[in-house]
Design a protein around this motif. Sequence first.
Motif, short mmCIF file in Angstrom:
data_model
loop_
_atom_site.label_atom_id
_atom_site.label_comp_id
_atom_site.label_asym_id
_atom_site.label_seq_id
_atom_site.Cartn_x
_atom_site.Cartn_y
_atom_site.Cartn_z
N LYS A 57 0.84 -1.19 0.00
CA LYS A 57 0.00 0.00 0.00
C LYS A 57 0.87 1.25 0.00
O LYS A 57 1.80 1.38 0.79
CB LYS A 57 -0.93 0.00 1.21
N ALA A 58 0.55 2.15 -0.92
CA ALA A 58 1.36 3.35 -1.10
C ALA A 58 1.17 4.33 0.05
O ALA A 58 0.14 4.30 0.74
CB ALA A 58 0.99 4.03 -2.42
N PRO A 59 2.14 5.23 0.28
CA PRO A 59 1.97 6.26 1.31
C PRO A 59 0.74 7.13 1.03
O PRO A 59 0.40 7.41 -0.12
CB PRO A 59 3.26 7.08 1.20
N VAL A 60 0.08 7.56 2.10
CA VAL A 60 -1.10 8.42 2.01
C VAL A 60 -0.70 9.83 2.43
O VAL A 60 -0.01 10.02 3.44
CB VAL A 60 -2.24 7.89 2.91
N PHE A 61 -1.13 10.82 1.66
CA PHE A 61 -0.82 12.22 1.96
C PHE A 61 -2.11 12.99 2.21
O PHE A 61 -3.18 12.64 1.68
CB PHE A 61 -0.04 12.86 0.81
N SER A 62 -1.99 14.05 2.99
CA SER A 62 -3.13 14.93 3.23
C SER A 62 -3.42 15.74 1.98
O SER A 62 -2.52 16.07 1.20
CB SER A 62 -2.83 15.86 4.41
N LYS A 63 -4.70 16.08 1.77
CA LYS A 63 -5.07 16.88 0.61
C LYS A 63 -4.85 18.37 0.86
O LYS A 63 -5.01 19.18 -0.04
CB LYS A 63 -6.54 16.63 0.26
N SER A 64 -4.49 18.72 2.09
CA SER A 64 -4.19 20.12 2.41
C SER A 64 -2.97 20.13 3.32
O SER A 64 -2.33 19.11 3.55
CB SER A 64 -5.39 20.78 3.10
N SER A 65 -2.64 21.30 3.86
CA SER A 65 -1.47 21.40 4.73
C SER A 65 -1.75 20.88 6.14
O SER A 65 -0.85 20.84 6.97
CB SER A 65 -1.01 22.85 4.80
N LYS A 66 -2.99 20.51 6.41
CA LYS A 66 -3.33 19.99 7.73
C LYS A 66 -2.69 18.61 7.96
O LYS A 66 -2.47 17.85 7.03
CB LYS A 66 -4.84 19.89 7.89
N LEU A 67 -2.45 18.33 9.22
CA LEU A 67 -1.88 17.04 9.59
C LEU A 67 -2.96 15.97 9.52
O LEU A 67 -4.05 16.13 10.07
CB LEU A 67 -1.29 17.11 11.00
N LEU A 68 -2.66 14.90 8.83
CA LEU A 68 -3.59 13.79 8.67
C LEU A 68 -3.14 12.62 9.55
O LEU A 68 -1.98 12.22 9.51
CB LEU A 68 -3.64 13.35 7.21
N ILE A 69 -4.07 12.09 10.32
CA ILE A 69 -3.81 10.89 11.12
C ILE A 69 -4.88 9.86 10.76
O ILE A 69 -6.08 10.12 10.94
CB ILE A 69 -3.84 11.17 12.63
N THR A 70 -4.47 8.77 10.22
CA THR A 70 -5.42 7.75 9.80
C THR A 70 -4.83 6.36 10.02
O THR A 70 -3.61 6.21 10.21
CB THR A 70 -5.78 7.93 8.31
N GLY A 71 -5.67 5.36 10.01
CA GLY A 71 -5.19 4.00 10.22
C GLY A 71 -6.31 2.99 10.07
O GLY A 71 -7.47 3.33 9.80
N GLU A 72 -5.95 1.75 10.25
CA GLU A 72 -6.92 0.67 10.19
C GLU A 72 -6.40 -0.51 11.00
O GLU A 72 -5.20 -0.62 11.28
CB GLU A 72 -7.17 0.24 8.74
N ALA A 73 -7.33 -1.39 11.38
CA ALA A 73 -6.98 -2.57 12.16
C ALA A 73 -7.91 -3.70 11.77
O ALA A 73 -9.06 -3.48 11.36
CB ALA A 73 -7.09 -2.29 13.65
N ASP A 84 0.77 17.21 3.43
CA ASP A 84 0.64 17.18 1.98
C ASP A 84 1.92 16.79 1.24
O ASP A 84 1.89 16.60 0.02
CB ASP A 84 0.12 18.52 1.47
N TRP A 85 3.05 16.64 1.95
CA TRP A 85 4.28 16.29 1.24
C TRP A 85 5.09 15.17 1.89
O TRP A 85 5.95 14.56 1.26
CB TRP A 85 5.17 17.51 1.07
N ILE A 86 4.79 14.83 3.14
CA ILE A 86 5.51 13.75 3.81
C ILE A 86 4.52 12.85 4.54
O ILE A 86 3.52 13.32 5.09
CB ILE A 86 6.58 14.29 4.78
N SER A 87 4.80 11.56 4.50
CA SER A 87 3.91 10.57 5.11
C SER A 87 4.75 9.52 5.82
O SER A 87 5.78 9.08 5.30
CB SER A 87 3.05 9.90 4.03
N LEU A 88 4.32 9.14 7.01
CA LEU A 88 5.02 8.11 7.79
C LEU A 88 3.98 7.10 8.27
O LEU A 88 3.01 7.47 8.92
CB LEU A 88 5.75 8.72 8.97
N ARG A 89 4.19 5.84 7.92
CA ARG A 89 3.24 4.79 8.29
C ARG A 89 3.96 3.64 8.96
O ARG A 89 5.06 3.25 8.55
CB ARG A 89 2.50 4.28 7.06
N TYR A 90 3.30 3.06 9.96
CA TYR A 90 3.75 1.81 10.57
C TYR A 90 2.69 0.75 10.31
O TYR A 90 1.49 0.99 10.45
CB TYR A 90 3.96 1.95 12.08
#
Length: 701
Positions: free
Chosen positions: A145-161, A183-189
Amino acid sequence: MISIIARRLSRCALLACGCTIPTLPIPAYAADVQAPTQEELITVNAARHRINSADTTDLLRNDLGFSAYSAGGISALPVLNGMADDRIATFIDGMRLSAGCPNHMNPAMSYIDPDAVSSASAIAGITSVKDGGDSTGGTISITRKAPVFSKSSKLLITGEARGTYRSNGGGSGASGSITVANDWISLRYTGSYAHASNYHTGGTERQVLSTSYLTFNHAVILGIKHETQTFTLTAGQQDTPYEGFPNQYMDLTNNRSTFVNGKYTNTFHWGTVEANAFWQRVSHAMNMLSDKGGHSETEGMPMNTDQRTAGYSLKSTIQLSASHTIGIGSAFEHNGLNDWWPPLLASMMMGPNTFHNINHGHRNHLGHYAEWNAHWTSRLSTELGLRSDIIMMNTGPVSPYSWVGMMNMADAMAAKRFNTLDRRRTDYNFDITALAHWNASDMFSIEGGYARKTRSPNLYERYAWGRGAMTMQMIGWFGDGNGYVGNPNLTPEIANTISTTLHWHDKSGQLWELQFQPYFTYTHHYINVTPLTTLSNGRRTLIFANHDAQSYGINNNAFIQLWNTDHYGKAVFHAHLNWVRGQDLVTHAGLYQQMPANGSLRFQEAYGAWSAYTELTLVKKKSTVDLLRGEPHTPGYALLDFGGTYHWRAFTLEGSIENLMNQHYFLPLGGLSFGDYDHTGFLSPLPGLGRSFNLSLSAKF
């Protein structure tokens, strides 16, 4: 680009240190999860009901020409049009991986959890030269699954289980991910866990020994994008403390994989660039689990391997005109392997020294390709590709458990002969792909072509040297109980394939579809076997040898939309059929582990938040077998599965009944059930899974 990334990473470092940034955006949580459409529910249902185990191979079950060798619970070996395992180029996020084990207990697809997969594709027979060389059966590509980015400059926090349970064998699993991005950097675990005890057969409800497993996966994915550029860095680790292998003398008693994979893509006015660089280390141990007698300092047979893989790939597509493109690329893969068997305390046969099976072996692969794609008219397109591959192999001197004594005499003599050889081997291979696609009308198209594909032997096919009965039986990823010895004089196998795909569909492509795909492959210098001796249990010792072979078959796929209304939802009927026949032209026996004619019929319906499916799997009896390896015949069978899904807000509940009628059956590609041998006293084909009630609950936020 580098300076921009550096400035932004510096800003991220400040945030990590707790520094206050006045313009820090307010976090936006992805809580408003949209309910899936009926089309999405059917698509998810089609994929999900196949994942009743932790084996990513199941994702490809209904692809044209696909089947799988049954092995461990997370380690089935893929087959495309009757070509298996190392004959298939397998990529995980652009990393080409191969098994690092004399029994291939850690194939490429065992290193990624199904829930981490974004897409999985299997292309049999005729593949583009850009999809990898050194293969004759086709290409499998698994994409995370590719990195997910926010559609704006706001910080996005998302996940699934997701949590799963399977009644047969008490299987359980859990997986989850969390992403923090702007909108430009994404970090996922991402992380996952899967466990199962031995499963039971249908009908008799007998336990099938050596089918338990336990595995853990962890990965961190960093994504950075700027305008047309994207960079993804993935690092992860898999730990498998144990995994039973019912069709092997041995089991996996520990496997740890650590990897790093970087990928960069960019789009220019003249075309695209894609670059990958990767590294993986695998530490692998085998012995016998308690089902086969346990493992300790005085029991079993410890076997260890250490594998290191590193490489790169560069691909570029150049737009020559509106209708012509040129693709060029380069790739290199280094595979280093140590395979040693520690001595067993108090054993006269397995000691007093370490047995060195592959000593500092390596297999380096350098490949280049050029590909021309042309759209001659709106209905006619062609593809022509050329590829060269250089395979460089070598290994160091080896040693038996002991240089003296009757019990080790055969191995000691074989080691002396092997050490006097010039073991360097270099193969110069080339591939050709020629394809044409013609849209004859709005409802019919045809694609056909020719491919010349070449594969060099793997390290074990060339360098497994032991001649003792026991040591030969420890080599072999075929699940047949035979013993194998390598052949340094093997030459690469060359597969010549012609294939065509006839494709009928309605004008919209949504209401009905029929695909019909016949193919024929002639393989020069096919790597098969020649018998040496017969063992006390009736199995044989075999040496790898080049023979000529042929295989041919037909793959079919069809679907029709039965209805799509507001009152009754949407219903779709799918049909799937594969048939292949392979023959060794020297021995005139059937090629080993060819799947008999098989297919499935699946009815799916989605209405509102509900969806359900019923699937009937049909497999013909296996009557064409490889007599040299003592391959067993298996009777035909039919399996009925049923399941459904309910979606509510951010939650999805899934349930299914696998093998609803509790049918007793044997796996045509399962080999022999050695896990049961000590308890039953006879060898039989490996039986399949009995009735199982499966449950899954997932959530997104």
